[in-house]
Write a protein that holds these residues in place. Structure first.
Motif, PDB file in Angstrom:
ATOM      1  N   THR A   7       0.396  13.725   9.912  1.00 27.51           N
ATOM      2  CA  THR A   7       0.586  12.946  11.134  1.00 27.51           C
ATOM      3  C   THR A   7      -0.720  12.471  11.755  1.00 27.51           C
ATOM      4  O   THR A   7      -0.696  11.793  12.788  1.00 27.51           O
ATOM      5  N   GLN A   8      -1.862  12.797  11.150  1.00 33.39           N
ATOM      6  CA  GLN A   8      -3.123  12.174  11.547  1.00 33.39           C
ATOM      7  C   GLN A   8      -3.398  10.970  10.661  1.00 33.39           C
ATOM      8  O   GLN A   8      -3.590   9.851  11.142  1.00 33.39           O
ATOM      9  N   HIS A   9      -3.386  11.188   9.376  1.00 29.14           N
ATOM     10  CA  HIS A   9      -3.680  10.114   8.424  1.00 29.14           C
ATOM     11  C   HIS A   9      -2.519   9.123   8.330  1.00 29.14           C
ATOM     12  O   HIS A   9      -2.711   7.917   8.462  1.00 29.14           O
ATOM     13  N   GLY A  10      -1.314   9.636   8.093  1.00 26.94           N
ATOM     14  CA  GLY A  10      -0.162   8.759   7.934  1.00 26.94           C
ATOM     15  C   GLY A  10       0.077   7.883   9.145  1.00 26.94           C
ATOM     16  O   GLY A  10       0.340   6.678   9.029  1.00 26.94           O
ATOM     17  N   ALA A  11      -0.023   8.475  10.333  1.00 22.42           N
ATOM     18  CA  ALA A  11       0.212   7.712  11.561  1.00 22.42           C
ATOM     19  C   ALA A  11      -0.779   6.568  11.715  1.00 22.42           C
ATOM     20  O   ALA A  11      -0.454   5.523  12.299  1.00 22.42           O
ATOM     21  N   ASP A  12      -1.975   6.749  11.176  1.00 20.72           N
ATOM     22  CA  ASP A  12      -3.016   5.752  11.401  1.00 20.72           C
ATOM     23  C   ASP A  12      -2.680   4.402  10.781  1.00 20.72           C
ATOM     24  O   ASP A  12      -3.114   3.364  11.284  1.00 20.72           O
ATOM     25  N   TYR A  13      -1.915   4.383   9.706  1.00 22.87           N
ATOM     26  CA  TYR A  13      -1.504   3.103   9.113  1.00 22.87           C
ATOM     27  C   TYR A  13      -0.586   2.325  10.050  1.00 22.87           C
ATOM     28  O   TYR A  13      -0.442   1.109   9.908  1.00 22.87           O
ATOM     29  N   PHE A  14       0.010   3.017  10.998  1.00 24.60           N
ATOM     30  CA  PHE A  14       0.954   2.385  11.918  1.00 24.60           C
ATOM     31  C   PHE A  14       0.288   2.031  13.252  1.00 24.60           C
ATOM     32  O   PHE A  14       0.921   1.449  14.119  1.00 24.60           O
ATOM     33  N   ARG A  15      -0.989   2.365  13.402  1.00 25.02           N
ATOM     34  CA  ARG A  15      -1.778   1.953  14.564  1.00 25.02           C
ATOM     35  C   ARG A  15      -2.579   0.685  14.274  1.00 25.02           C
ATOM     36  O   ARG A  15      -2.950  -0.040  15.181  1.00 25.02           O
ATOM     37  N   ARG A  16      -2.890   0.453  12.998  1.00 19.74           N
ATOM     38  CA  ARG A  16      -3.887  -0.541  12.602  1.00 19.74           C
ATOM     39  C   ARG A  16      -3.235  -1.799  12.035  1.00 19.74           C
ATOM     40  O   ARG A  16      -2.020  -1.940  12.001  1.00 19.74           O
ATOM     41  N   GLY A  25       0.417  -5.508   2.391  1.00 13.96           N
ATOM     42  CA  GLY A  25       1.397  -5.312   1.325  1.00 13.96           C
ATOM     43  C   GLY A  25       2.216  -4.051   1.505  1.00 13.96           C
ATOM     44  O   GLY A  25       3.011  -3.692   0.628  1.00 13.96           O
ATOM     45  N   GLY A  26       2.051  -3.372   2.649  1.00 17.00           N
ATOM     46  CA  GLY A  26       2.760  -2.111   2.880  1.00 17.00           C
ATOM     47  C   GLY A  26       2.099  -0.964   2.136  1.00 17.00           C
ATOM     48  O   GLY A  26       1.164  -1.146   1.346  1.00 17.00           O
ATOM     49  N   LEU A  27       2.591   0.240   2.361  1.00 16.29           N
ATOM     50  CA  LEU A  27       1.975   1.409   1.747  1.00 16.29           C
ATOM     51  C   LEU A  27       2.138   1.440   0.232  1.00 16.29           C
ATOM     52  O   LEU A  27       1.311   2.029  -0.471  1.00 16.29           O
ATOM     53  N   LEU A  28       3.177   0.800  -0.306  1.00 18.83           N
ATOM     54  CA  LEU A  28       3.334   0.769  -1.759  1.00 18.83           C
ATOM     55  C   LEU A  28       2.193   0.024  -2.439  1.00 18.83           C
ATOM     56  O   LEU A  28       1.892   0.283  -3.609  1.00 18.83           O
ATOM     57  N   VAL A  29       1.566  -0.906  -1.707  1.00 10.84           N
ATOM     58  CA  VAL A  29       0.417  -1.614  -2.258  1.00 10.84           C
ATOM     59  C   VAL A  29      -0.880  -1.000  -1.736  1.00 10.84           C
ATOM     60  O   VAL A  29      -1.759  -0.626  -2.509  1.00 10.84           O
ATOM     61  N   HIS A  30      -1.016  -0.885  -0.428  1.00 10.75           N
ATOM     62  CA  HIS A  30      -2.299  -0.446   0.128  1.00 10.75           C
ATOM     63  C   HIS A  30      -2.642   0.992  -0.262  1.00 10.75           C
ATOM     64  O   HIS A  30      -3.767   1.266  -0.695  1.00 10.75           O
ATOM     65  N   LYS A  31      -1.725   1.907  -0.104  1.00 14.25           N
ATOM     66  CA  LYS A  31      -2.006   3.323  -0.373  1.00 14.25           C
ATOM     67  C   LYS A  31      -1.603   3.743  -1.783  1.00 14.25           C
ATOM     68  O   LYS A  31      -2.370   4.391  -2.497  1.00 14.25           O
ATOM     69  N   SER A  32      -0.403   3.381  -2.200  1.00 13.20           N
ATOM     70  CA  SER A  32       0.115   3.878  -3.477  1.00 13.20           C
ATOM     71  C   SER A  32      -0.604   3.287  -4.676  1.00 13.20           C
ATOM     72  O   SER A  32      -0.461   3.789  -5.793  1.00 13.20           O
ATOM     73  N   THR A  33      -1.387   2.222  -4.462  1.00 16.02           N
ATOM     74  CA  THR A  33      -2.175   1.686  -5.576  1.00 16.02           C
ATOM     75  C   THR A  33      -3.039   2.772  -6.204  1.00 16.02           C
ATOM     76  O   THR A  33      -3.238   2.808  -7.415  1.00 16.02           O
ATOM     77  N   HIS A  34      -3.567   3.698  -5.371  1.00 14.33           N
ATOM     78  CA  HIS A  34      -4.318   4.847  -5.886  1.00 14.33           C
ATOM     79  C   HIS A  34      -3.460   5.667  -6.842  1.00 14.33           C
ATOM     80  O   HIS A  34      -3.892   6.056  -7.921  1.00 14.33           O
ATOM     81  N   HIS A  35      -2.233   5.941  -6.427  1.00 14.37           N
ATOM     82  CA  HIS A  35      -1.371   6.872  -7.138  1.00 14.37           C
ATOM     83  C   HIS A  35      -0.830   6.250  -8.420  1.00 14.37           C
ATOM     84  O   HIS A  35      -0.788   6.901  -9.470  1.00 14.37           O
ATOM     85  N   PHE A  36      -0.434   4.982  -8.325  1.00 15.73           N
ATOM     86  CA  PHE A  36       0.045   4.291  -9.522  1.00 15.73           C
ATOM     87  C   PHE A  36      -1.090   4.115 -10.539  1.00 15.73           C
ATOM     88  O   PHE A  36      -0.864   4.194 -11.744  1.00 15.73           O
ATOM     89  N   ASP A  37      -2.297   3.884 -10.033  1.00 20.35           N
ATOM     90  CA  ASP A  37      -3.431   3.800 -10.950  1.00 20.35           C
ATOM     91  C   ASP A  37      -3.671   5.138 -11.643  1.00 20.35           C
ATOM     92  O   ASP A  37      -3.989   5.168 -12.846  1.00 20.35           O
ATOM     93  N   LEU A  38      -3.533   6.243 -10.917  1.00 26.80           N
ATOM     94  CA  LEU A  38      -3.722   7.556 -11.534  1.00 26.80           C
ATOM     95  C   LEU A  38      -2.732   7.782 -12.670  1.00 26.80           C
ATOM     96  O   LEU A  38      -3.101   8.292 -13.730  1.00 26.80           O
ATOM     97  N   VAL A  39      -1.473   7.402 -12.461  1.00 22.95           N
ATOM     98  CA  VAL A  39      -0.481   7.601 -13.517  1.00 22.95           C
ATOM     99  C   VAL A  39      -0.836   6.748 -14.736  1.00 22.95           C
ATOM    100  O   VAL A  39      -0.781   7.216 -15.882  1.00 22.95           O
ATOM    101  N   ASN A  40      -1.226   5.490 -14.513  1.00 20.83           N
ATOM    102  CA  ASN A  40      -1.667   4.638 -15.619  1.00 20.83           C
ATOM    103  C   ASN A  40      -2.844   5.282 -16.358  1.00 20.83           C
ATOM    104  O   ASN A  40      -2.893   5.290 -17.601  1.00 20.83           O
ATOM    105  N   PHE A  41      -3.792   5.813 -15.586  1.00 23.91           N
ATOM    106  CA  PHE A  41      -4.999   6.444 -16.123  1.00 23.91           C
ATOM    107  C   PHE A  41      -4.651   7.725 -16.889  1.00 23.91           C
ATOM    108  O   PHE A  41      -5.129   7.941 -18.007  1.00 23.91           O
ATOM    109  N   TRP A  42      -3.817   8.563 -16.294  1.00 23.70           N
ATOM    110  CA  TRP A  42      -3.463   9.831 -16.938  1.00 23.70           C
ATOM    111  C   TRP A  42      -2.694   9.623 -18.241  1.00 23.70           C
ATOM    112  O   TRP A  42      -2.960  10.283 -19.240  1.00 23.70           O
ATOM    113  N   LEU A  43      -1.738   8.719 -18.215  1.00 19.45           N
ATOM    114  CA  LEU A  43      -0.851   8.546 -19.369  1.00 19.45           C
ATOM    115  C   LEU A  43      -1.359   7.513 -20.373  1.00 19.45           C
ATOM    116  O   LEU A  43      -0.833   7.426 -21.484  1.00 19.45           O
TER     117      LEU A  43
END
Length: 427
Positions: A166-175, A184-202
């Protein structure tokens, strides 16, 4: 011989790059100019250069003078850390003017802009690097090593839960991120990290994406169920915000005050909007299923209002399973301690062989953010290149394949249909 750099967009993420250049890479890099629409913010960046890094001030240019900056300063590389919706503008123009680019993630926010970047790279032959620092975190590199070494065989499925507190997550809704047209929403702005990791790992790329989600916690429409009865649009100057645990008070943090509150007079940007106000068009609760070209599947979720920050992952393979639990320190730009940004507070990687005893995998963390990953990324970007057996340096193709998972997810939420990634962009 040093390379010359200019930086576009002097907001919260910019110092990560320009601070490293002037502090750690003086022998290989020269920072020559800032570019932004806000002179106050550029003046503050120059103040930090002088006071914090003992570096002389550098030239400043308005966004409208980008071409003039390139012609005058003659940089080798442009670093892009502007608002996400403008990344493509400066990436493309930098390439056309003969520069390479280092861009903060996400590379851009929709398929059309992504295609334009790819077409320009193909036309100019210049290079775009995407700053995926999570690849360099020692625990994430270790996961790649375990999978690459066939420890659990072929990975058939991944369960990946990412929690923002609720410190980090909330901040996307203040800015500015709260407006999907910006981020692009969190699926683009934030999840790009996570989707890249899966591509990288696999070692694969996404084929089909189905997603669902919505605004379930933040926003005016959810305020009553959260017990909110007194509304305000922004925290500064509001009595209602004084006791709101979701409010950020810019005047209580000298860094945020100097970068944002003092700069409002030029562009009107308010960094401290209410998370329960109007105008939020991004989701805070998301679920995604991805099928990859190697036939693996991913079940992914992101929630932006939890009491815990980090991620939990399970990899299911033909020879066993890997379970991962990482708890991270919350976000610096929401008022946290700058030295603790991305600090790993707790980690465990457990291998469960198909016919053997489970065991813990030890990982040595380094100094710096994200378990020591940030300094390794910066060395890779700005230092003398060295051989990397894990190929962590992210190209424009890596940048595209990570955002296209999120872009496809956004389209899936809109249409209710599964989206084929290859239909979005031609590499």
């Amino acid at each position: 011989m040093t390379k010359k750099y200019v930086l576009v967009g002097t907001g919260g993420r910019a110092e990560f790059f320009y601070g490293a250049i002037v502090r750690d890479f003086k022998e290989t890099c020269e920072l020559v100019a800032f570019c932004d629409l806000n002179q106050t913010r550029m003046n503050y960046a120059n103040h930090l250069l002088e006071e914090k890094y003992q570096h002389s001030k550098i030239a400043t240019y308005a966004y409208a003078d980008f071409d003039e900056m390139i012609a005058t300063e003659k940089p080798d590389t442009v670093i892009v850390t502007s608002v996400d919706r403008t990344h493509h503008t400066y990436i493309i123009r930098a390439l056309e003017l003969g520069c390479d680019v280092v861009t903060e993630k996400p590379m851009t926010i929709d398929a059309e802009k992504c295609q334009s970047i790819i077409d320009t790279i193909n036309k100019t032959g210049r290079e775009v690097r995407v700053a995926f620092n999570y690849r360099y975190a020692p625990h994430n590199t270790k996961i790649r090593e375990l999978i690459k070494n066939d420890v659990i065989g072929t990975v058939n499925s991944v369960h990946f839960e990412w929690a923002l507190d609720t410190q980090h997550g909330a901040d996307y809704f203040r800015r500015w991120h709260r407006d999907k047209r910006n981020s692009g929403g969190l699926l683009v702005h934030k999840s790009t990290h996570h989707f890249d990791l899966v591509n990288f790992w696999l070692g694969t790329t996404p084929e089909t994406v189905y997603a669902t989600g919505g605004l379930r916690f933040y926003g005016r429409e959810n305020a009553e169920s959260r017990g909110v009865t007194k509304f305000y649009q922004r925290a500064h100057g509001s009595d209602h915000a004084k006791n709101d645990p979701f409010a950020i008070h810019l005047d209580e943090n000298e860094h945020l005050k100097s970068m944002y509150l003092d700069a409002e007079k030029e562009d009107g940007y308010q960094r401290d909007q209410s998370v329960f106000g109007d105008g939020i068009s991004i989701e805070d609760t998301l679920g995604v299923m991805v099928t990859y070209k190697n036939k693996a599947i991913l079940n992914y979720s992101l929630n932006a209002y939890l009491p815990w920050e980090g991620y939990i992952i399970a990899f299911n393979g033909t020879k066993g399973r890997i379970e991962v639990r990482i708890r991270e320190q919350s976000y610096v730009n929401s008022g946290g301690n700058k030295e603790d940004e991305g600090k790993v507070m707790e980690k465990s990687i457990t291998v469960l062989p198909m016919f053997g005893k489970a065991y813990e995998v030890k990982v040595l963390e380094g100094e710096g953010g994200h378990g020591g990953g940030d300094p390794v990324l910066l060395q890779d970007l700005f230092g003398t290149p060295t051989k990397d057996e894990f190929n962590r340096a992210a190209t424009h193709v890596d940048g595209a394949m990570s955002i296209l998972t999120g872009i496809a997810g956004n389209l899936s939420i809109q249409t209710g249909q599964a989206i084929k990634v290859d239909d979005l962009v031609k590499l």
